[in-house]
Write a protein that holds these residues in place. Structure first.
Motif, PDB file in Angstrom:
ATOM      1  N   VAL A 211       0.849  -1.184   0.000  1.00  0.00           N
ATOM      2  CA  VAL A 211       0.000   0.000   0.000  1.00  0.00           C
ATOM      3  C   VAL A 211       0.890   1.241   0.000  1.00  0.00           C
ATOM      4  O   VAL A 211       2.031   1.215   0.471  1.00  0.00           O
ATOM      5  CB  VAL A 211      -0.950   0.023   1.217  1.00  0.00           C
ATOM      6  N   HIS A 212       0.349   2.334  -0.550  1.00  0.00           N
ATOM      7  CA  HIS A 212       1.051   3.608  -0.610  1.00  0.00           C
ATOM      8  C   HIS A 212       0.462   4.493   0.488  1.00  0.00           C
ATOM      9  O   HIS A 212      -0.682   4.933   0.382  1.00  0.00           O
ATOM     10  CB  HIS A 212       0.885   4.250  -1.984  1.00  0.00           C
ATOM     11  N   ARG A 213       1.234   4.748   1.542  1.00  0.00           N
ATOM     12  CA  ARG A 213       0.722   5.459   2.730  1.00  0.00           C
ATOM     13  C   ARG A 213       1.220   6.900   2.721  1.00  0.00           C
ATOM     14  O   ARG A 213       2.413   7.170   2.666  1.00  0.00           O
ATOM     15  CB  ARG A 213       1.167   4.748   4.000  1.00  0.00           C
ATOM     16  N   THR A 214       0.278   7.836   2.794  1.00  0.00           N
ATOM     17  CA  THR A 214       0.628   9.258   2.795  1.00  0.00           C
ATOM     18  C   THR A 214       0.295   9.957   4.111  1.00  0.00           C
ATOM     19  O   THR A 214       0.833  11.027   4.392  1.00  0.00           O
ATOM     20  CB  THR A 214      -0.092   9.998   1.655  1.00  0.00           C
ATOM     21  N   LEU A 215      -0.584   9.396   4.889  1.00  0.00           N
ATOM     22  CA  LEU A 215      -0.958   9.992   6.167  1.00  0.00           C
ATOM     23  C   LEU A 215      -1.056   8.888   7.200  1.00  0.00           C
ATOM     24  O   LEU A 215      -1.638   7.840   6.905  1.00  0.00           O
ATOM     25  CB  LEU A 215      -2.321  10.693   6.016  1.00  0.00           C
ATOM     26  N   PRO A 216      -0.446   9.087   8.398  1.00  0.00           N
ATOM     27  CA  PRO A 216       0.229  10.279   8.903  1.00  0.00           C
ATOM     28  C   PRO A 216       1.582  10.506   8.237  1.00  0.00           C
ATOM     29  O   PRO A 216       2.179   9.582   7.718  1.00  0.00           O
ATOM     30  CB  PRO A 216       0.384   9.979  10.392  1.00  0.00           C
ATOM     31  N   ALA A 217       2.049  11.756   8.294  1.00  0.00           N
ATOM     32  CA  ALA A 217       3.314  12.131   7.682  1.00  0.00           C
ATOM     33  C   ALA A 217       4.085  13.041   8.625  1.00  0.00           C
ATOM     34  O   ALA A 217       3.546  13.528   9.611  1.00  0.00           O
ATOM     35  CB  ALA A 217       3.056  12.838   6.344  1.00  0.00           C
ATOM     36  N   ARG A 218       5.350  13.267   8.301  1.00  0.00           N
ATOM     37  CA  ARG A 218       6.172  14.153   9.131  1.00  0.00           C
ATOM     38  C   ARG A 218       5.587  15.563   9.187  1.00  0.00           C
ATOM     39  O   ARG A 218       5.602  16.220  10.230  1.00  0.00           O
ATOM     40  CB  ARG A 218       7.599  14.228   8.581  1.00  0.00           C
ATOM     41  N   ARG A 219       5.077  16.039   8.042  1.00  0.00           N
ATOM     42  CA  ARG A 219       4.581  17.404   7.989  1.00  0.00           C
ATOM     43  C   ARG A 219       3.273  17.574   8.740  1.00  0.00           C
ATOM     44  O   ARG A 219       2.991  18.647   9.268  1.00  0.00           O
ATOM     45  CB  ARG A 219       4.390  17.846   6.530  1.00  0.00           C
ATOM     46  N   THR A 220       2.444  16.560   8.753  1.00  0.00           N
ATOM     47  CA  THR A 220       1.169  16.653   9.461  1.00  0.00           C
ATOM     48  C   THR A 220       0.595  15.266   9.673  1.00  0.00           C
ATOM     49  O   THR A 220       0.896  14.333   8.924  1.00  0.00           O
ATOM     50  CB  THR A 220       0.147  17.523   8.705  1.00  0.00           C
ATOM     51  N   SER A 221      -0.212  15.135  10.715  1.00  0.00           N
ATOM     52  CA  SER A 221      -0.876  13.866  10.992  1.00  0.00           C
ATOM     53  C   SER A 221      -2.377  13.940  10.775  1.00  0.00           C
ATOM     54  O   SER A 221      -3.061  12.927  10.901  1.00  0.00           O
ATOM     55  CB  SER A 221      -0.608  13.435  12.443  1.00  0.00           C
ATOM     56  N   LEU A 222      -2.886  15.124  10.459  1.00  0.00           N
ATOM     57  CA  LEU A 222      -4.334  15.298  10.334  1.00  0.00           C
ATOM     58  C   LEU A 222      -4.677  16.227   9.174  1.00  0.00           C
ATOM     59  O   LEU A 222      -3.999  17.230   8.943  1.00  0.00           O
ATOM     60  CB  LEU A 222      -4.925  15.896  11.618  1.00  0.00           C
ATOM     61  N   ILE A 223      -5.739  15.885   8.469  1.00  0.00           N
ATOM     62  CA  ILE A 223      -6.428  16.786   7.546  1.00  0.00           C
ATOM     63  C   ILE A 223      -7.884  16.731   7.978  1.00  0.00           C
ATOM     64  O   ILE A 223      -8.584  15.746   7.717  1.00  0.00           O
ATOM     65  CB  ILE A 223      -6.273  16.356   6.080  1.00  0.00           C
TER      66      ILE A 223
ATOM     67  N   GLY B 264     -10.424  15.588  10.406  1.00  0.00           N
ATOM     68  CA  GLY B 264     -10.310  14.418  11.269  1.00  0.00           C
ATOM     69  C   GLY B 264      -9.575  13.259  10.626  1.00  0.00           C
ATOM     70  O   GLY B 264      -9.279  12.254  11.283  1.00  0.00           O
ATOM     71  N   TRP B 265      -9.272  13.350   9.314  1.00  0.00           N
ATOM     72  CA  TRP B 265      -8.601  12.255   8.621  1.00  0.00           C
ATOM     73  C   TRP B 265      -7.190  12.086   9.184  1.00  0.00           C
ATOM     74  O   TRP B 265      -6.398  13.029   9.207  1.00  0.00           O
ATOM     75  CB  TRP B 265      -8.530  12.506   7.122  1.00  0.00           C
ATOM     76  N   CYS B 266      -6.868  10.860   9.622  1.00  0.00           N
ATOM     77  CA  CYS B 266      -5.575  10.617  10.267  1.00  0.00           C
ATOM     78  C   CYS B 266      -4.774   9.503   9.609  1.00  0.00           C
ATOM     79  O   CYS B 266      -3.646   9.234  10.030  1.00  0.00           O
ATOM     80  CB  CYS B 266      -5.783  10.293  11.756  1.00  0.00           C
ATOM     81  N   PHE B 267      -5.331   8.860   8.576  1.00  0.00           N
ATOM     82  CA  PHE B 267      -4.661   7.706   7.976  1.00  0.00           C
ATOM     83  C   PHE B 267      -5.164   7.567   6.553  1.00  0.00           C
ATOM     84  O   PHE B 267      -6.380   7.558   6.312  1.00  0.00           O
ATOM     85  CB  PHE B 267      -5.003   6.460   8.795  1.00  0.00           C
ATOM     86  N   VAL B 268      -4.233   7.481   5.576  1.00  0.00           N
ATOM     87  CA  VAL B 268      -4.596   7.313   4.168  1.00  0.00           C
ATOM     88  C   VAL B 268      -3.709   6.237   3.555  1.00  0.00           C
ATOM     89  O   VAL B 268      -2.494   6.409   3.461  1.00  0.00           O
ATOM     90  CB  VAL B 268      -4.445   8.633   3.383  1.00  0.00           C
ATOM     91  N   ASP B 269      -4.309   5.125   3.163  1.00  0.00           N
ATOM     92  CA  ASP B 269      -3.647   4.057   2.409  1.00  0.00           C
ATOM     93  C   ASP B 269      -4.265   3.982   1.018  1.00  0.00           C
ATOM     94  O   ASP B 269      -5.498   3.981   0.879  1.00  0.00           O
ATOM     95  CB  ASP B 269      -3.824   2.701   3.103  1.00  0.00           C
ATOM     96  N   HIS B 270      -3.412   3.881   0.008  1.00  0.00           N
ATOM     97  CA  HIS B 270      -3.836   3.823  -1.394  1.00  0.00           C
ATOM     98  C   HIS B 270      -3.201   2.570  -1.989  1.00  0.00           C
ATOM     99  O   HIS B 270      -2.002   2.356  -1.825  1.00  0.00           O
ATOM    100  CB  HIS B 270      -3.337   5.095  -2.081  1.00  0.00           C
ATOM    101  N   PHE B 271      -3.984   1.726  -2.635  1.00  0.00           N
ATOM    102  CA  PHE B 271      -3.433   0.469  -3.129  1.00  0.00           C
ATOM    103  C   PHE B 271      -3.938   0.147  -4.528  1.00  0.00           C
ATOM    104  O   PHE B 271      -5.033   0.547  -4.923  1.00  0.00           O
ATOM    105  CB  PHE B 271      -3.766  -0.693  -2.178  1.00  0.00           C
TER     106      PHE B 271
ATOM    107  N   TYR C   3     -10.620   8.146  10.123  1.00  0.00           N
ATOM    108  CA  TYR C   3     -10.713   9.453  10.754  1.00  0.00           C
ATOM    109  C   TYR C   3     -10.836   9.258  12.258  1.00  0.00           C
ATOM    110  O   TYR C   3     -11.456   8.312  12.741  1.00  0.00           O
ATOM    111  CB  TYR C   3     -11.843  10.311  10.190  1.00  0.00           C
ATOM    112  N   ALA C   4     -10.178  10.158  12.990  1.00  0.00           N
ATOM    113  CA  ALA C   4     -10.181  10.091  14.447  1.00  0.00           C
ATOM    114  C   ALA C   4     -11.508  10.629  14.972  1.00  0.00           C
ATOM    115  O   ALA C   4     -11.983  11.682  14.529  1.00  0.00           O
ATOM    116  CB  ALA C   4      -9.021  10.906  15.017  1.00  0.00           C
ATOM    117  N   LEU C   5     -12.106   9.903  15.910  1.00  0.00           N
ATOM    118  CA  LEU C   5     -13.326  10.389  16.541  1.00  0.00           C
ATOM    119  C   LEU C   5     -12.976  11.499  17.527  1.00  0.00           C
ATOM    120  O   LEU C   5     -12.005  11.376  18.284  1.00  0.00           O
ATOM    121  CB  LEU C   5     -14.032   9.254  17.280  1.00  0.00           C
TER     122      LEU C   5
END
Length: 348
Positions: free
Chosen positions: A25-37, A39-46, A124-126
């Protein structure tokens, strides 16, 4: 908290999923620059992933707390099963939403007839006020919106956009989330443009699945390619997107009101303190019969008080018999887990 005055490019890092021959999977979030957009806290693209090469998605029972998972497929199908009794087939065009609340376990397996798997999985974080709420699972199939040059499916929240020929894409999802969130798939013909109306109080990101995008907001410009996640400048009220001339553009549009909270995110848990994560892990391990007995790993006091759980309850719930063995949690790191928020406070 931090304000982003310019576009911020988050490049994907490749992460193997599960077994040695498992898909990447291609993971972009969390990242060094930011961990949130929002409430979104995790993005996997496959994908597109050839299942004859990798065996596809085979993720046995595992836990979550304090978050919701969202699955969205472009191609293939996944069987979802969880500890609140849900057993569903996730297909392209469906938004698959599972709210973990105080604790849930689930499994995800690509179906036997799937030859190519392609999509995204998001968390997304509750917000703290509801992070111990009742669990939930829902599948919704949004109606595709079309213009002469663009298409969109709105999975969460609302979308208001117009293409460069004057066609409009407007829709609102009936799926309710605890904080305001946006998620939509947008397809744009090569060489065409689209303008999206934004809520200036929300935070936004654009994940590129196919093609190249040129983005503009006010005086700021950026370019993004496949697997890139672009954070939009804060305070923007519109976003102009132009597809490259070589191929059509496909993107995931993500947004939401700022969470305004730091979180601790480790493995599959989201909490607020190091001690919470330690207790969540210990209880899960006890419930699947690894490491500790129930008496040695009581449900965290905060989960009992705010989630209404009895001391002898199963925080992560029962699971269907005759299913693959649950995944044990990895060992905790030696140091104390630290919080992360709009700006990443610790490298992942």
């Amino acid at each position: 908290m931090s304000d982003f005055e310019d576009f911020v490019l988050l490049e994907a890092r490749d992460v193997p999923l599960g077994r040695p021959r498992g898909m990447t999977v291609h993971r972009t979030l969390p990242a060094r620059r930011t961990s949130l957009i929002g409430g979104w806290c995790f993005v996997d693209h496959f994908g597109p992933d050839d299942l004859t090469e990798t065996g596809g998605m085979q993720v046995a029972r595992h836990p979550h707390t304090g978050l919701a998972t969202v699955s969205w497929l472009f191609e293939g199908a996944i069987t979802h099963r969880d500890s609140i009794g849900s057993h569903a087939l996730v297909r392209p065009g469906d938004v698959d939403l599972m709210v973990a609340g105080s604790g849930i376990t689930h499994s995800e397996f690509s179906t036997n007839d799937t030859t190519v798997l392609h999509g995204v999985q998001l968390w997304y974080a509750l917000p703290d006020r509801v992070r111990f709420r009742e669990q939930e699972f829902r599948v919704h199939t949004p109606v595709e919106q079309r213009t002469a040059h663009a298409r969109a499916r709105v999975g969460l929240g609302s979308l208001r956009a117009s293409d460069d020929a004057g066609g409009n894409l407007t829709d609102t999802s009936p799926v309710i989330t605890d904080d305001a969130l946006e998620m939509a798939q947008i397809d744009l013909e090569a060489g065409r443009g689209l303008t999206i109306d934004l809520d200036a109080t929300h935070e936004y990101g654009v994940l590129i699945d196919r093609g190249t995008a040129r983005l503009r907001s006010g005086d700021q410009e950026s370019t993004a390619e496949r697997t890139d996640l672009i954070v939009v400048p804060d305070g923007a009220d519109h976003l102009e997107i132009n597809a490259g001339s070589e191929e059509p553009l496909r993107l995931m549009f993500l947004g939401g009101e700022p969470l305004r909270e730091d979180i601790i995110m480790w493995w599959n848990f989201v909490g607020r303190t190091h001690e919470e994560i330690v207790e969540f892990r210990a209880r899960y391990q006890a419930e699947i019969g690894v490491e500790l007995e129930f008496a040695e790993a009581p449900i965290a006091d905060i989960a009992r008080r705010r989630g209404g759980l009895a001391a002898d309850a199963e925080q992560f719930g029962p699971f269907a018999p005759h299913t693959p063995q649950a995944l044990p949690a990895p060992r905790l790191p030696g140091g104390e887990l630290r919080s992360r928020g709009r700006m990443g406070r610790v490298a992942r």
